[in-house]
Design a protein around this motif. Structure first.
Motif, PDB file in Angstrom:
ATOM      1  N   SER A 136      -5.685  -2.995  -6.412  1.00  0.00           N
ATOM      2  CA  SER A 136      -7.136  -3.023  -6.083  1.00  0.00           C
ATOM      3  C   SER A 136      -7.290  -1.506  -6.114  1.00  0.00           C
ATOM      4  O   SER A 136      -8.700  -1.923  -6.349  1.00  0.00           O
ATOM      5  CB  SER A 136      -7.655  -3.543  -4.991  1.00  0.00           C
ATOM      6  N   ASN A 137      -6.728  -0.599  -6.173  1.00  0.00           N
ATOM      7  CA  ASN A 137      -7.821   0.831  -6.597  1.00  0.00           C
ATOM      8  C   ASN A 137      -7.940   1.311  -5.348  1.00  0.00           C
ATOM      9  O   ASN A 137      -9.225   1.962  -5.734  1.00  0.00           O
ATOM     10  CB  ASN A 137      -8.047   1.112  -7.811  1.00  0.00           C
ATOM     11  N   GLN A 138      -7.966  -0.013  -4.181  1.00  0.00           N
ATOM     12  CA  GLN A 138      -9.284   0.544  -3.167  1.00  0.00           C
ATOM     13  C   GLN A 138      -8.443   1.848  -1.984  1.00  0.00           C
ATOM     14  O   GLN A 138      -7.529   1.882  -1.814  1.00  0.00           O
ATOM     15  CB  GLN A 138      -9.430  -0.567  -2.119  1.00  0.00           C
TER      16      GLN A 138
ATOM     17  N   TYR B 212      -4.020   3.712   0.261  1.00  0.00           N
ATOM     18  CA  TYR B 212      -4.128   3.493  -1.036  1.00  0.00           C
ATOM     19  C   TYR B 212      -3.714   2.076  -1.393  1.00  0.00           C
ATOM     20  O   TYR B 212      -2.301   1.873  -1.560  1.00  0.00           O
ATOM     21  CB  TYR B 212      -4.214   4.603  -2.355  1.00  0.00           C
ATOM     22  N   SER B 213      -4.096   0.913  -2.204  1.00  0.00           N
ATOM     23  CA  SER B 213      -3.465   0.501  -2.926  1.00  0.00           C
ATOM     24  C   SER B 213      -3.963   0.266  -4.551  1.00  0.00           C
ATOM     25  O   SER B 213      -4.576  -0.510  -5.158  1.00  0.00           O
ATOM     26  CB  SER B 213      -4.398  -1.323  -2.213  1.00  0.00           C
TER      27      SER B 213
ATOM     28  N   GLN C 217       0.157  -0.771   0.119  1.00  0.00           N
ATOM     29  CA  GLN C 217       0.235  -0.263  -0.027  1.00  0.00           C
ATOM     30  C   GLN C 217       0.672   1.426   0.174  1.00  0.00           C
ATOM     31  O   GLN C 217       2.133   1.126   0.366  1.00  0.00           O
ATOM     32  CB  GLN C 217      -0.769   0.173   1.325  1.00  0.00           C
TER      33      GLN C 217
ATOM     34  N   ARG D   8     -14.133   2.936   4.362  1.00  0.00           N
ATOM     35  CA  ARG D   8     -13.548   2.888   2.853  1.00  0.00           C
ATOM     36  C   ARG D   8     -14.268   3.236   2.006  1.00  0.00           C
ATOM     37  O   ARG D   8     -14.000   3.160   1.061  1.00  0.00           O
ATOM     38  CB  ARG D   8     -13.633   1.180   2.613  1.00  0.00           C
ATOM     39  N   SER D   9     -14.983   4.620   2.379  1.00  0.00           N
ATOM     40  CA  SER D   9     -16.099   4.808   1.175  1.00  0.00           C
ATOM     41  C   SER D   9     -16.228   6.260   2.042  1.00  0.00           C
ATOM     42  O   SER D   9     -16.423   6.088   2.986  1.00  0.00           O
ATOM     43  CB  SER D   9     -16.408   4.540   0.513  1.00  0.00           C
TER      44      SER D   9
ATOM     45  N   GLU E 279      -8.384   3.986   1.752  1.00  0.00           N
ATOM     46  CA  GLU E 279      -8.820   3.516   2.677  1.00  0.00           C
ATOM     47  C   GLU E 279      -8.652   4.644   4.191  1.00  0.00           C
ATOM     48  O   GLU E 279      -7.600   5.375   3.701  1.00  0.00           O
ATOM     49  CB  GLU E 279      -8.384   2.625   3.740  1.00  0.00           C
TER      50      GLU E 279
END
Length: 250
Positions: free
Chosen positions: A223-225, A219-220, A4, A245-246, A227
């Motif tokens: 995966s574009n995730q 940010y990952s 990350q 997460r959002s 947090e």
């Protein structure tokens, strides 16, 4: 880079807040640390923060730091910027702030800040304090969608991470078509169409602006995730973290 990214902004001289974020990161899988400007400010420990950034401890990540609005004010004060005065600083914070900022940093520290980048383009991401327009370009969830589109197109990035507003937020621009036209005195209007894929602007929060509460982003890239992390610290707070997460963190 497979882990990350930790992305933060707005330390603003608050060394305790930065230390709290570093402590939180010890339990993460972060392999890159980005700081999007405003490492100095009016929180009282500017010189100590700069030295901490320049000399990470053993087993700590070396931060990649870019400049922000407060650094721009420092450069102007020390004759290293594009202006020889600081009208924005005077308007926003008054004459006392000018003197405080001047006395809080050595010439060596300011020169180190001056050597930093304006932003970072990594993979399909732009990490920057404001935008490519200026340090003071403040993007928020209330910024008109057409303006967000403009900043993303200028950045040539699918994900724009910024820190000027101090807010933590995630705004998606859905796919669609942009149409523009150019009219000259000699020729009729020329129409251009540009297809937009989904893109987003992410506000990374502020580490040091709010007493006893630091916010930043993990940010990952794989995966574009995204947090959002909130770290509570200081007297009576102990050390606590929360995540989302959002959505929006104010």
């Amino acid at each position: 880079m497979t882990g990350q990214w930790a992305i933060l902004s707005g330390i603003e001289g608050n060394l305790a807040a930065y230390e709290a974020v570093l402590a939180d990161l010890r339990w993460s899988t972060v392999d890159s640390l980005y700081i999007l400007g405003d490492v100095v400010g009016l929180q009282g420990e500017n010189e100590a923060v700069v030295q901490r950034l320049r000399s990470p401890r053993d087993h700590e990540l070396s931060p990649q730091v870019c400049t922000g609005w407060w650094e721009e004010q420092c450069f102007n004060l020390h004759g290293m910027g594009l202006q020889m005065d600081v009208p924005e600083l005077l308007t926003a914070y008054g004459a006392d702030a000018v003197n405080t900022l001047w006395e809080s940093l050595s010439r060596d520290a300011v020169q180190w800040l001056r050597s930093l980048d304006f932003g970072f383009h990594e993979l399909d991401c732009l990490l920057i304090h404001g935008s490519t327009v200026s340090y003071s370009d403040e993007l928020t969830p209330e910024t008109p969608a057409i303006q967000l589109c403009d900043r993303l197109i200028r950045a040539d990035a699918d994900h724009l991470f910024c820190g000027r507003s101090g807010q933590a937020f995630e705004c998606w621009i859905e796919d669609g078509t942009l149409q523009s036209s150019v009219t000259t005195l000699d020729e009729p209007a020329t129409v251009h169409q540009q297809t937009m894929q989904p893109r987003r602007v992410v506000g990374v929060g502020s580490v040091g602006r709010r007493p006893n509460q630091a916010t930043y982003v993990l940010y990952s890239p794989t995966s574009n995730q995204v947090e959002f992390r909130t770290v509570s610290y200081g007297a009576g707070q102990g050390f606590q973290t929360s995540r989302s997460r959002s959505g929006h963190l104010r």
